[in-house]
Design an enzyme around this catalytic site. Structure first.
Site, PDB file in Angstrom:
ATOM      1  N   TYR A  61      81.372  78.339  16.880  1.00  0.00           N
ATOM      2  CA  TYR A  61      82.744  78.245  17.387  1.00  0.00           C
ATOM      3  C   TYR A  61      83.714  78.834  16.363  1.00  0.00           C
ATOM      4  O   TYR A  61      84.607  79.624  16.711  1.00  0.00           O
ATOM      5  CB  TYR A  61      83.099  76.791  17.672  1.00  0.00           C
ATOM      6  CG  TYR A  61      84.528  76.576  18.090  1.00  0.00           C
ATOM      7  CD1 TYR A  61      84.951  76.902  19.376  1.00  0.00           C
ATOM      8  CD2 TYR A  61      85.457  76.048  17.195  1.00  0.00           C
ATOM      9  CE1 TYR A  61      86.266  76.704  19.763  1.00  0.00           C
ATOM     10  CE2 TYR A  61      86.777  75.849  17.577  1.00  0.00           C
ATOM     11  CZ  TYR A  61      87.171  76.178  18.859  1.00  0.00           C
ATOM     12  OH  TYR A  61      88.484  75.988  19.240  1.00  0.00           O
ATOM     13  N   SER A 108      91.986  79.108  16.089  1.00  0.00           N
ATOM     14  CA  SER A 108      91.695  77.737  15.664  1.00  0.00           C
ATOM     15  C   SER A 108      91.815  77.657  14.160  1.00  0.00           C
ATOM     16  O   SER A 108      91.611  78.653  13.449  1.00  0.00           O
ATOM     17  CB  SER A 108      90.271  77.344  16.086  1.00  0.00           C
ATOM     18  OG  SER A 108      89.867  76.130  15.480  1.00  0.00           O
TER      19      SER A 108
END
Length: 246
Positions: A152, A139
């Site tokens: 995350y 990500s």
């Protein structure tokens, strides 16, 4: 000719979003595709592709499931050329003190252990065959800070480092290991199809001023899977509308 003619690709998280788009694209480019997911929707993806695909119900946090996924792939198609470790979870957008221990365990297990188990199962098969390509979904938040997403982001930062370090382990062995780092990508919403459009007027904080779409991330994964990227390994490629360039 397709860019993946004669290759066999396993894609986790193939029931929806980026994984689903990648399964369709890889099949169009000539690959036999193993659609793996825990949701049950992997069957729909494989059915839509047709004879070039099979579905496997697999929980990427289970070593037995992941090893079985690889075994079935080799038994069915005789080889494993590409592994796209795409399955992952997100979570609540909240400050760190508002997260829970349960979410920490879940996000690290799915996003980090799932990638680790996929690589661990696939690499011996690829070594025996003389090479292969592994792509991990990290990500943009694994490359830069992302307010409200500390856990995350930490899990995706771990994916980036797993990718880079493992790439060095096998750089002379014919196995290329890379990651894609999506920015904010519209993958639909609850009870809506993956190709549902973003809400009118929704503009995420990316320099391009729009959401990414799964097909754009799938295209980046296809490049890394293909021989076009034969001299590319250890890369964490942002596909993020310019987010990390700011």
């Amino acid at each position: 000719m397709g860019r993946l003619d004669g290759k066999v690709a396993v894609i986790t998280g193939a029931g929806s979003g980026i994984g689903r788009s990648a399964a369709f694209l890889f099949a169009r480019e000539g690959a036999h595709v193993v659609c793996a997911d825990v949701s049950g929707r992997e069957k729909l993806t494989a059915e839509k592709i047709g004879d070039a695909a099979i579905a496997i119900h697999a929980d990427v946090t289970s070593a037995a499931d992941v090893e079985n996924m690889v075994t079935i792939t080799v038994d069915r198609f005789g080889q494993l050329d590409v592994l796209f470790n795409n399955a992952g979870i997100t979570g609540p957008l909240v400050p760190l003190d508002q997260t829970t221990d349960e979410y920490f365990d879940a996000v690290m297990t799915v996003n980090v252990k799932g990638v680790y188990l996929g690589m661990k199962a696939a690499i011996p098969v690829m070594l025996a065959a003389g090479g292969g390509s592994i792509i991990n979904t990290a990500s943009a938040s694994g490359l830069v800070g992302w307010k409200g997403y500390a856990l995350y982001a930490a899990s995706k930062g771990a994916v980036v480092q797993l990718t880079k370090s493992a790439a060095l382990d096998y750089a002379t062995k014919g196995i290329r290991i890379n990651a894609i780092c999506p920015g904010m990508t519209w993958t639909g919403q609850a009870n809506a199809p993956d190709d549902s459009p973003p809400p009118d007027g929704s503009r995420p904080p990316q320099p391009m001023g729009r959401w990414g779409i799964p097909d754009e991330l799938a295209a980046a994964a296809l490049f890394l899977a293909s021989d076009d990227a034969s001299f590319v390994t250890g890369v964490a490629m942002p596909v993020d509308g310019g987010y990390v360039a700011r």
